[in-house]
Design a protein around this motif. Structure first.
Motif, PDB file in Angstrom:
ATOM      1  N   MET A   1      38.222  31.801  23.141  1.00 54.75           N
ATOM      2  CA  MET A   1      37.296  32.656  23.848  1.00 54.75           C
ATOM      3  C   MET A   1      38.067  33.706  24.648  1.00 54.75           C
ATOM      4  N   LYS A   2      37.406  34.797  24.944  1.00 54.55           N
ATOM      5  CA  LYS A   2      38.073  35.953  25.543  1.00 54.55           C
ATOM      6  C   LYS A   2      37.661  36.121  27.007  1.00 54.55           C
ATOM      7  N   ILE A   3      38.665  36.162  27.886  1.00 56.07           N
ATOM      8  CA  ILE A   3      38.450  36.215  29.333  1.00 56.07           C
ATOM      9  C   ILE A   3      39.045  37.495  29.901  1.00 56.07           C
ATOM     10  N   LEU A   4      38.344  38.106  30.868  1.00 56.88           N
ATOM     11  CA  LEU A   4      38.884  39.247  31.609  1.00 56.88           C
ATOM     12  C   LEU A   4      39.092  38.832  33.055  1.00 56.88           C
ATOM     13  N   VAL A   5      40.325  38.991  33.538  1.00 57.77           N
ATOM     14  CA  VAL A   5      40.652  38.696  34.931  1.00 57.77           C
ATOM     15  C   VAL A   5      40.736  40.021  35.693  1.00 57.77           C
ATOM     16  N   ILE A   6      39.852  40.214  36.654  1.00 56.58           N
ATOM     17  CA  ILE A   6      39.860  41.419  37.487  1.00 56.58           C
ATOM     18  C   ILE A   6      40.332  41.002  38.869  1.00 56.58           C
ATOM     19  N   GLU A   7      41.580  41.291  39.163  1.00 57.37           N
ATOM     20  CA  GLU A   7      42.229  40.822  40.399  1.00 57.37           C
ATOM     21  C   GLU A   7      43.345  41.786  40.764  1.00 57.37           C
ATOM     22  N   ASP A   8      43.352  42.267  42.017  1.00 59.54           N
ATOM     23  CA  ASP A   8      44.357  43.264  42.410  1.00 59.54           C
ATOM     24  C   ASP A   8      45.671  42.640  42.865  1.00 59.54           C
ATOM     25  N   GLU A   9      45.657  41.381  43.302  1.00 61.49           N
ATOM     26  CA  GLU A   9      46.892  40.730  43.742  1.00 61.49           C
ATOM     27  C   GLU A   9      47.686  40.276  42.518  1.00 61.49           C
ATOM     28  N   ALA A  10      48.865  40.852  42.357  1.00 61.31           N
ATOM     29  CA  ALA A  10      49.650  40.609  41.136  1.00 61.31           C
ATOM     30  C   ALA A  10      49.972  39.127  40.939  1.00 61.31           C
ATOM     31  N   GLU A  11      50.369  38.447  42.009  1.00 58.96           N
ATOM     32  CA  GLU A  11      50.736  37.031  41.885  1.00 58.96           C
ATOM     33  C   GLU A  11      49.535  36.186  41.475  1.00 58.96           C
ATOM     34  N   MET A  12      48.391  36.425  42.111  1.00 53.37           N
ATOM     35  CA  MET A  12      47.191  35.681  41.770  1.00 53.37           C
ATOM     36  C   MET A  12      46.743  36.006  40.350  1.00 53.37           C
ATOM     37  N   ARG A  13      46.843  37.267  39.972  1.00 55.11           N
ATOM     38  CA  ARG A  13      46.455  37.676  38.616  1.00 55.11           C
ATOM     39  C   ARG A  13      47.311  36.967  37.571  1.00 55.11           C
ATOM     40  N   ASP A  14      48.612  36.871  37.836  1.00 54.85           N
ATOM     41  CA  ASP A  14      49.521  36.195  36.909  1.00 54.85           C
ATOM     42  C   ASP A  14      49.224  34.700  36.823  1.00 54.85           C
TER      43      ASP A  14
ATOM     44  N   CYS B   1      33.776  35.622  29.387  1.00 52.17           N
ATOM     45  CA  CYS B   1      33.716  35.332  30.817  1.00 52.17           C
ATOM     46  C   CYS B   1      34.591  36.333  31.568  1.00 52.17           C
ATOM     47  N   ILE B   2      34.141  36.720  32.757  1.00 52.09           N
ATOM     48  CA  ILE B   2      34.889  37.629  33.615  1.00 52.09           C
ATOM     49  C   ILE B   2      35.135  36.943  34.955  1.00 52.09           C
ATOM     50  N   LEU B   3      36.394  36.921  35.388  1.00 49.57           N
ATOM     51  CA  LEU B   3      36.744  36.456  36.735  1.00 49.57           C
ATOM     52  C   LEU B   3      36.858  37.702  37.598  1.00 49.57           C
ATOM     53  N   LEU B   4      36.038  37.799  38.613  1.00 51.11           N
ATOM     54  CA  LEU B   4      35.865  39.058  39.339  1.00 51.11           C
ATOM     55  C   LEU B   4      36.138  38.928  40.825  1.00 51.11           C
ATOM     56  N   ASP B   5      37.140  39.674  41.297  1.00 52.37           N
ATOM     57  CA  ASP B   5      37.386  39.779  42.735  1.00 52.37           C
ATOM     58  C   ASP B   5      36.468  40.865  43.293  1.00 52.37           C
ATOM     59  N   ILE B   6      35.989  40.692  44.512  1.00 49.37           N
ATOM     60  CA  ILE B   6      35.090  41.684  45.111  1.00 49.37           C
ATOM     61  C   ILE B   6      35.871  42.865  45.669  1.00 49.37           C
TER      62      ILE B   6
END
Length: 227
Positions: free
Chosen positions: A1-14, A47-52
């Motif tokens: 399945m295909k996921i999109l991670v939307i997160e500005d913090e590089a460490e958390m995104r990784d 699914c999308i993981l979304l930071d506000i």
């Protein structure tokens, strides 16, 4: 399945990307509002993981865009802001879940899997179509109760077809969904043809009552062999 991670913090995104890739998901990422809007406008995700809080805009506006365009991605808001107002607004805009930082990646993975099952397979861990059975948690496929060996991409392709049974799947949609951003590096779809050829052969060898039919010049469709 295909996921999109939307997160500005590089460490958390990784961390999020790596933990999801270990679960054999195809993962793409965006680090700011505009790049996230570009991706959700062009591609489809499970699914999308979304930071506000994002550079250049709010994740809530991305939710509004998903709602406006009628897209059906499952969305988990992942944010350090743990206010009731944010949760209420996010859920009202179509988010499926809300997870406040910090959290264990195991909990996030469990919630992602739950959303995927609910969205695509009515909450079931196992999907059955005729004599074909797919165990998503164990990534195991069986026909007439007998397990068959599939490589990672063959499993992902079959799962995508089962989730889209009776629909015509274009080569482009299949490539983007199973290979993600890596498809941009490909010169042709030959690698897709090869994987599908092997998958079709295995299904036939084990007596599957469903088959992947080629629709000339367009793509493929999963259907009953006796239809």
């Amino acid at each position: 399945m295909k996921i999109l991670v939307i997160e500005d913090e590089a460490e958390m995104r990784d961390i999020l990307t790596q933990s999801l890739e270990k679960e054999n998901f195809v993962v793409e990422s965006a680090s700011d509002f505009m790049s996230a809007m570009d991706k959700v406008g062009v591609y489809d995700y499970d699914c999308i993981l979304l930071d506000i809080n994002l550079p250049g805009g709010s994740g809530l506006d991305i939710l509004k865009e998903l709602q406006r365009t009628g897209k059906s991605e499952g969305v988990i808001i992942v944010s350090a802001r743990n206010s009731v107002d944010d949760k209420v607004e996010g859920l009202a805009l179509g988010a499926d879940d809300y997870l406040a930082k910090p959290f264990h990646t195991a909990e996030l993975t469990a919630r992602v899997k739950s959303i995927l099952r609910r969205k695509q397979f009515n909450g079931n861990n196992i999907a059955t179509l005729k004599n074909l059975s797919i165990d998503f948690d164990n990534r195991q496929v069986s026909i007439n109760g007998k397990a068959i060996e599939l490589n990672r991409k063959e499993f992902d392709i079959l799962t995508y077809f089962v989730a889209n049974k009776n629909r015509l799947v274009s080569k482009t949609a299949l490539a983007e969904h199973v290979w993600g951003d890596q498809i941009d590096e490909a010169d042709s779809y030959e690698f897709i043809y090869s994987q599908i050829k092997n998958l079709r052969k295995k299904l036939k060898t084990y007596g599957s009552e469903v088959e992947i039919q080629a629709v000339y010049g367009i793509g493929y469709k999963l259907s009953d062999s006796d239809a």
